[in-house]
Design a protein around this motif. Structure first.
Motif, short mmCIF file in Angstrom:
data_model
loop_
_atom_site.label_atom_id
_atom_site.label_comp_id
_atom_site.label_asym_id
_atom_site.label_seq_id
_atom_site.Cartn_x
_atom_site.Cartn_y
_atom_site.Cartn_z
N LYS A 126 0.88 -1.34 0.24
CA LYS A 126 -0.11 0.06 -0.16
C LYS A 126 1.11 1.46 -0.45
N ASP A 127 0.33 2.35 -1.26
CA ASP A 127 1.06 3.30 -0.94
C ASP A 127 3.04 2.99 -1.01
N GLY A 128 3.42 1.80 -1.41
CA GLY A 128 4.80 1.95 -1.99
C GLY A 128 5.31 1.11 -0.50
N LYS A 129 4.62 0.82 0.40
CA LYS A 129 4.57 -0.31 1.84
C LYS A 129 4.86 -1.20 1.63
N VAL A 130 4.84 -2.40 2.06
CA VAL A 130 4.58 -3.55 2.51
C VAL A 130 4.33 -3.66 3.53
N ILE A 131 2.54 -4.45 3.71
CA ILE A 131 1.83 -4.57 4.29
C ILE A 131 2.79 -6.08 5.46
N ASP A 132 2.76 -5.42 6.56
CA ASP A 132 2.99 -6.99 8.05
C ASP A 132 1.95 -7.74 8.15
N CYS A 133 1.13 -6.95 8.43
CA CYS A 133 0.09 -7.29 9.69
C CYS A 133 -1.31 -7.54 8.96
N ALA A 134 -2.22 -8.31 8.06
CA ALA A 134 -3.08 -8.60 7.73
C ALA A 134 -4.03 -10.02 8.25
N THR A 135 -5.55 -9.70 7.54
CA THR A 135 -6.16 -11.09 8.41
C THR A 135 -5.97 -12.23 7.91
N THR A 136 -5.06 -11.74 6.06
CA THR A 136 -5.64 -12.43 5.63
C THR A 136 -3.96 -14.19 5.11
#
Length: 260
Positions: A126-136
């Motif tokens: 998201k906006d060039g930043k890797v998402i570290d934590c997600a419910t999936t």
């Protein structure tokens, strides 16, 4: 650098905005198969610049408005057109890490290794930043395999590979990246998926699969809620925006409603 003897499959339709990043990440693969839905932007020009093999999505698998009605159908077109037994598929807005590319190179070089089907870890961006934590998370999908190990793709939406009987599945270590669309765009896309789910409802109820699917989506919805609480309490990295988590829960609830 030597090319990797593996075919890459990418579905496109007016994908020019994201396709260059996608193809750049797989440029060291020896065979890239673009299955295009009639793009009118610069999609095909970009594909040609990367030396891709370009085929047209079969009208049998399309709706009158040109959207895809049968995703497994067009994916199987790519399998048929692929030069190599090793095959990986990604979407036109996705890309793979250099580490994943080298991991695949190593697997292909050792063609006698078993198993010949691999789940690939995926992370959102998201906006060039890797998402570290997600419910999936952990988010694994079967994206890389040897064609001799599978029967092809099945299901019109949320298509998946059908492994041959007894075929084992392993996991790769390195990530594929999935940039997030806006919530509004993602909801429109998922609404199309739900329409296909509704069309499948009657036949799948008869086979018993849809009942199983209902239970699965209900269990997943509960799991997502529990995971979100855990993320709020313990995640120290980049979190998935709340609006996307709500949208994921909305989709699962819509699938459940289709069954009633």
């Amino acid at each position: 650098m030597n090319k990797i003897n593996c075919s890459i499959g990418v579905l496109t339709f007016n994908s020019g905005a994201s396709l260059r990043q996608c193809l750049e990440s797989v440029r060291n693969f020896a065979d890239i198969v673009i299955c295009d839905g009639g793009s009118t932007d610069d999609t095909l020009t970009i594909a040609q610049g990367y030396g891709c093999k370009i085929i047209e999505q079969d009208r049998r698998f399309k709706n009158p408005n040109n959207t895809i009605a049968d995703f497994s159908g067009v994916r199987n077109q790519q399998l048929a057109a692929a030069k190599y037994d090793w095959f990986m598929f990604i979407d036109s807005d996705e890309y793979i890490s250099k580490e994943l590319m080298e991991e695949i190179r190593d697997v292909v070089a050792k063609t006698t290794n078993e198993p010949m089907i691999f789940n690939v870890p995926r992370k959102y961006v998201k906006d060039g930043k890797v998402i570290d934590c997600a419910t999936t998370y952990p988010n694994y999908q079967t994206r890389f395999f040897n064609k001799k190990a599978v029967n092809g793709f099945v299901r019109k939406v949320h298509e998946k590979i059908d492994p041959k009987a007894g075929q084992a599945v392993a996991k790769l270590k390195h990530d594929e990246y999935v940039p997030l669309e806006s919530v509004a765009d993602l909801k429109k896309k998922w609404a199309k998926y739900l329409a296909i789910e509704r069309e499948q409802e009657s036949t799948e109820k008869l086979s018993g699969w849809f009942v199983h699917g209902l239970l699965y989506h209900l269990a997943v919805s509960v799991l997502y809620v529990l995971r979100y609480v855990k993320i709020l309490l313990f995640c120290k990295g980049n979190k998935m925006p709340f609006s996307y988590e709500v949208l994921r829960l909305w989709y699962n609830m819509q699938v459940i409603k289709i069954g009633y």
